[in-house]
Motif scaffolding. Structure first.
Motif, PDB file in Angstrom:
ATOM      1  N   ASP A  29       0.780  -1.216  -0.100  1.00  0.00           N
ATOM      2  CA  ASP A  29      -0.073  -0.186   0.048  1.00  0.00           C
ATOM      3  C   ASP A  29       0.825   1.368  -0.009  1.00  0.00           C
ATOM      4  O   ASP A  29       0.283   2.178   0.168  1.00  0.00           O
ATOM      5  CB  ASP A  29      -0.841  -0.062   1.252  1.00  0.00           C
ATOM      6  N   VAL A  30       2.152   1.200  -0.101  1.00  0.00           N
ATOM      7  CA  VAL A  30       2.917   2.095  -0.055  1.00  0.00           C
ATOM      8  C   VAL A  30       3.039   2.953  -1.495  1.00  0.00           C
ATOM      9  O   VAL A  30       3.185   2.098  -2.457  1.00  0.00           O
ATOM     10  CB  VAL A  30       4.332   1.942   0.422  1.00  0.00           C
ATOM     11  N   ARG A  31       3.182   4.250  -1.760  1.00  0.00           N
ATOM     12  CA  ARG A  31       3.245   4.643  -3.094  1.00  0.00           C
ATOM     13  C   ARG A  31       4.230   4.075  -3.959  1.00  0.00           C
ATOM     14  O   ARG A  31       5.576   4.066  -3.353  1.00  0.00           O
ATOM     15  CB  ARG A  31       3.347   6.290  -2.903  1.00  0.00           C
ATOM     16  N   PRO A 123       8.983   5.974  -2.804  1.00  0.00           N
ATOM     17  CA  PRO A 123       8.702   7.436  -2.433  1.00  0.00           C
ATOM     18  C   PRO A 123       7.928   7.383  -1.179  1.00  0.00           C
ATOM     19  O   PRO A 123       7.905   8.419  -0.514  1.00  0.00           O
ATOM     20  CB  PRO A 123       7.973   7.979  -3.566  1.00  0.00           C
ATOM     21  N   GLY A 124       7.096   6.565  -0.861  1.00  0.00           N
ATOM     22  CA  GLY A 124       6.224   6.712   0.455  1.00  0.00           C
ATOM     23  C   GLY A 124       7.090   5.876   1.504  1.00  0.00           C
ATOM     24  O   GLY A 124       6.491   5.680   2.710  1.00  0.00           O
ATOM     25  N   ASP A 125       8.282   5.366   1.465  1.00  0.00           N
ATOM     26  CA  ASP A 125       8.856   4.546   2.433  1.00  0.00           C
ATOM     27  C   ASP A 125       9.933   5.386   2.860  1.00  0.00           C
ATOM     28  O   ASP A 125      11.196   5.332   3.092  1.00  0.00           O
ATOM     29  CB  ASP A 125       9.573   3.323   1.797  1.00  0.00           C
ATOM     30  N   ARG A 126       9.563   6.306   4.137  1.00  0.00           N
ATOM     31  CA  ARG A 126      10.394   7.296   4.841  1.00  0.00           C
ATOM     32  C   ARG A 126      11.429   6.436   5.491  1.00  0.00           C
ATOM     33  O   ARG A 126      12.686   6.896   5.524  1.00  0.00           O
ATOM     34  CB  ARG A 126       9.524   8.203   5.590  1.00  0.00           C
ATOM     35  N   LYS A 129      14.389   5.127   3.366  1.00  0.00           N
ATOM     36  CA  LYS A 129      14.971   6.537   2.878  1.00  0.00           C
ATOM     37  C   LYS A 129      16.060   6.946   4.006  1.00  0.00           C
ATOM     38  O   LYS A 129      17.073   7.198   3.675  1.00  0.00           O
ATOM     39  CB  LYS A 129      14.344   7.478   2.439  1.00  0.00           C
TER      40      LYS A 129
END
Length: 156
Positions: A29-31, A123-126, A129
């Motif tokens: 469900d992450v971008r 991009p949605g997995d801070r 990153k």
């Protein structure tokens, strides 16, 4: 309770299978997650992966329990290694396993005489990153994508 990272073994395969399944569930469900899952099928032959000298599989443990894994592929022709998989069990985050695995990946890359290490963070997995940035890995390109598939209209 210090984190320990070591090369994964065949005895670790049941835990690795469970961790990879949790990783896949976590990005669904992450971008960007659906595309990543489509491009990267589940690992089906852990024994072959563990036996491949160009691929390093690390197991992150606390008290001898495997709670994290990382796969690093050596790419001598491209003078780099590629972290293809990294996952830490949600209950074991913030304990240093991810950072310790990255240290091992960097050391393996250095030992192979390669010039760099790279990976991808959605991009949605801070959290991923941040893990890479703590190790000094920074974005050097952004990949963008637009789906051209028109969704089917909903039926009532």
């Amino acid at each position: 309770m210090d984190p320990l990272v070591r090369p994964a073994s065949i005895a670790d395969v049941p835990a690795l299978i469970d961790l990879e399944a949790a990783a896949r569930d976590g990005i669904a469900d992450v971008r960007g997650g659906a595309l990543r899952l489509a491009e990267c099928p589940p690992i089906t032959d852990w024994a072959a992966l563990l036996a491949d000298p160009d691929q390093h599989v690390f197991a992150g443990t606390l008290d001898d329990v495997v709670l994290a894994f990382m796969v690093v592929v050596m790419q001598p022709a491209r003078q780099r290694s590629l972290v293809t998989h990294v996952f830490v069990d949600e209950g074991a985050r913030e304990l240093g396993l991810g950072d310790t695995m990255i240290e091992h990946a960097i050391a393996a890359t250095n030992d192979a005489g390669l010039a760099g290490i790279e990976s991808t963070a959605l991009p949605g997995d801070r959290e991923t990153k941040n893990l890479f940035e703590r190790a000094g890995m920074t974005a050097r390109k952004l990949t963008v994508y637009k789906s051209l598939v028109v969704p089917e209209p909903a039926t009532e």
